[in-house]
Design an enzyme around this catalytic site. Structure first.
Site, PDB file in Angstrom:
ATOM      1  N   TRP A   1      -5.318   5.770   7.129  1.00  0.00           N
ATOM      2  CA  TRP A   1      -5.475   5.060   5.849  1.00  0.00           C
ATOM      3  C   TRP A   1      -6.825   5.346   5.219  1.00  0.00           C
ATOM      4  CZ3 TRP A   1      -1.398   4.255   3.345  1.00  0.00           C
ATOM      5  CH2 TRP A   1      -0.217   3.921   4.013  1.00  0.00           C
TER       6      TRP A   1
ATOM      7  N   ASP B   1     -10.729  -2.188   3.026  1.00  0.00           N
ATOM      8  CA  ASP B   1      -9.267  -2.270   3.009  1.00  0.00           C
ATOM      9  C   ASP B   1      -8.868  -3.148   4.192  1.00  0.00           C
ATOM     10  OD1 ASP B   1      -6.550  -1.972   3.249  1.00  0.00           O
ATOM     11  OD2 ASP B   1      -6.555   0.233   3.275  1.00  0.00           O
TER      12      ASP B   1
ATOM     13  N   LYS C   1       1.795  -7.445   5.264  1.00  0.00           N
ATOM     14  CA  LYS C   1       1.557  -7.627   6.705  1.00  0.00           C
ATOM     15  C   LYS C   1       1.433  -9.120   7.014  1.00  0.00           C
ATOM     16  CE  LYS C   1       1.102  -3.112   6.974  1.00  0.00           C
ATOM     17  NZ  LYS C   1       1.103  -2.170   5.877  1.00  0.00           N
TER      18      LYS C   1
HETATM   19  C1  LIG Z   1      -4.568  -0.321   6.119  1.00  0.00           C
HETATM   20  C2  LIG Z   1      -3.579   0.062   5.061  1.00  0.00           C
HETATM   21  N1  LIG Z   1      -4.033   0.468   3.858  1.00  0.00           N
HETATM   22  C3  LIG Z   1      -3.203   0.800   2.873  1.00  0.00           C
HETATM   23  C4  LIG Z   1      -1.835   0.746   3.032  1.00  0.00           C
HETATM   24  C5  LIG Z   1      -0.936   1.143   1.893  1.00  0.00           C
HETATM   25  O1  LIG Z   1      -0.258   0.047   1.419  1.00  0.00           O
HETATM   26  P1  LIG Z   1       0.916   0.195   0.326  1.00  0.00           P
HETATM   27  O2  LIG Z   1       1.975   1.047   0.945  1.00  0.00           O
HETATM   28  O3  LIG Z   1       1.368  -1.201   0.124  1.00  0.00           O
HETATM   29  O4  LIG Z   1       0.331   0.811  -0.871  1.00  0.00           O
HETATM   30  C6  LIG Z   1      -1.301   0.312   4.252  1.00  0.00           C
HETATM   31  C7  LIG Z   1       0.157   0.246   4.458  1.00  0.00           C
HETATM   32  O5  LIG Z   1       0.658   0.071   5.521  1.00  0.00           O
HETATM   33  C8  LIG Z   1      -2.209  -0.042   5.295  1.00  0.00           C
HETATM   34  O6  LIG Z   1      -1.745  -0.446   6.481  1.00  0.00           O
END
Ligand SMILES: Cc1ncc(COP(=O)(O)O)c(C=O)c1O
Length: 347
Positions: free
Chosen positions: A90, A160, A184
């Site tokens: 991520w 994040d 989550k």
């Molecule tokens: C730590 C983290 N950041 C960003 C995201 C991306 O989220 P989204 O798919 O809702 O844009 C996720 C998705 O699992 C994540 O776990």
């Protein structure tokens, strides 16, 4: 998973919210009923995480990936550089998006360890004149979680927290901005939360899309456009449930206990293995592999045993147990006893 009492409430409110005859899905975002939900959710969120008054809480449409782009647009200001900790999948995605708008400097990277560590403080390099420093508090795919808040001096710290927020107490004042997708620990997909220090609301680029402009959204109560009302409502129910459990202090204890049990079992087993350095293992996502080629048997038998979603992320393979707030200790115990049995049977 969502807490079962939350699902029950949703079940009752979908046909008719509080007996009004109007579905919780049909509430207008401008109507009195939704305004009440929105304000209560905002107040409960602030109280649960002890968010100081000089931080604004935004409830925005879209996931964390949308915030990967919104962040540089809003926070770069007159600067040219953003600093990133590169600690997993991520982080990499956030970096790729930021590179479209700014020069990215890496504070530290754990790529050489296969993203199983967090580089020690003495290896960090914060670029001079950087707009902000970003880190992913929990790498949902790699199962690596910062056990501390990184100290980046006077540079605004951005995190994040998509798979961390509400799983433990946090000292919000250490941050310039915290963001998270909701699906989550906060409810369902479609909503993201941004907690932003007020003094950072003055630096958006002029061409920032209106709905992504934090200052505009703060000024308009997150209603510069129609917000994801149903996801916002579900978050409100999740917050009530969490408060009834004893809040983030109590849920942190439970999360630590669940994770400890699972890691202890994995470490004691000859068949299962987790590669992440012990001090930075995630409390939320526990990736594991089998030391013998039995993964497909393990996955099909686990589904038959009622243990769902154990397949690891498609980018890394293996297995992953996500043990978010709503997963009871009994769920983790059921997984451990299934794994023990699978190992004893020789797969
Ligand atoms: C730590 C983290 N950041 C960003 C995201 C991306 O989220 P989204 O798919 O809702 O844009 C996720 C998705 O699992 C994540 O776990």
């Amino acid at each position: 998973m969502l807490p079962p009492p939350v699902l029950e409430r949703i079940g009752a409110d979908v046909p008719s919210w509080r007996g009004t005859g109007v579905s919780a899905m049909e509430l207008s975002h401008r109507g009195a009923a939704f305004r009440e939900i929105a304000e209560k959710t905002q107040a409960d969120f602030r109280a649960l995480l002890r968010i100081p008054d000089h931080y604004r809480i935004l409830f925005l449409a879209g996931g964390a990936t949308l915030q990967f782009a919104a962040l540089p647009l809003n926070l770069l200001g007159a600067k040219r550089t953003i600093s990133f900790f590169d600690t997993g999948a991520w982080s990499k995605k956030a970096i790729m998006e930021a590179r479209k708008y700014a020069a990215v400097e890496i504070v530290a990277s754990s790529a050489s360890s296969g993203y199983t560590t967090i580089p020690p403080r003495e290896h960090w390099r914060i670029a001079a004149n950087t707009a902000y420093a970003h880190y992913t508090a929990n790498e949902t795919i790699d199962g690596v979680e910062f056990p501390f808040i990184p100290d980046v001096g006077s540079v605004p710290l951005v995190s994040d927290m998509s798979s961390t927020l509400l799983s433990r107490p946090i000292d919000v004042e250490r941050f310039g901005l915290i963001y998270a997708g909701a699906q989550k620990n906060l409810g369902i997909a479609g909503l993201s939360i941004v907690i932003v220090r007020e003094d950072l609301l003055d630096r958006a680029r002029a061409d920032t899309p209106t709905v992504l402009n934090y200052a505009v959204q703060a000024q308009q109560g997150s209603m510069a456009n129609t917000p994801p009302t149903f996801a916002w409502y579900v978050l409100g129910l999740v917050l009530e449930w969490l408060r009834d459990q004893g809040g983030v202090v109590e849920i942190e204890k439970r999360n630590m206990s669940k994770a400890l049990k699972l890691y202890e079992f994995i470490d004691s087993s000859d068949l299962f293995a987790n590669a992440v350095e012990k001090s930075v293992r995630s409390r939320m996502n526990v990736p594991f592999r089998l030391t013998e080629p039995l993964e497909s048997d393990f996955l099909s038998e686990s589904v038959a045993a009622g243990l769902l979603n154990l397949k690891g992320h498609r980018s890394v393979g293996g297995m992953r147990a996500s043990i978010y707030n709503a997963m009871p200790e009994a769920g983790v115990e059921a997984l451990i006893s299934f794994m023990k049995d699978f190992e004893q049977r020789g797969g």
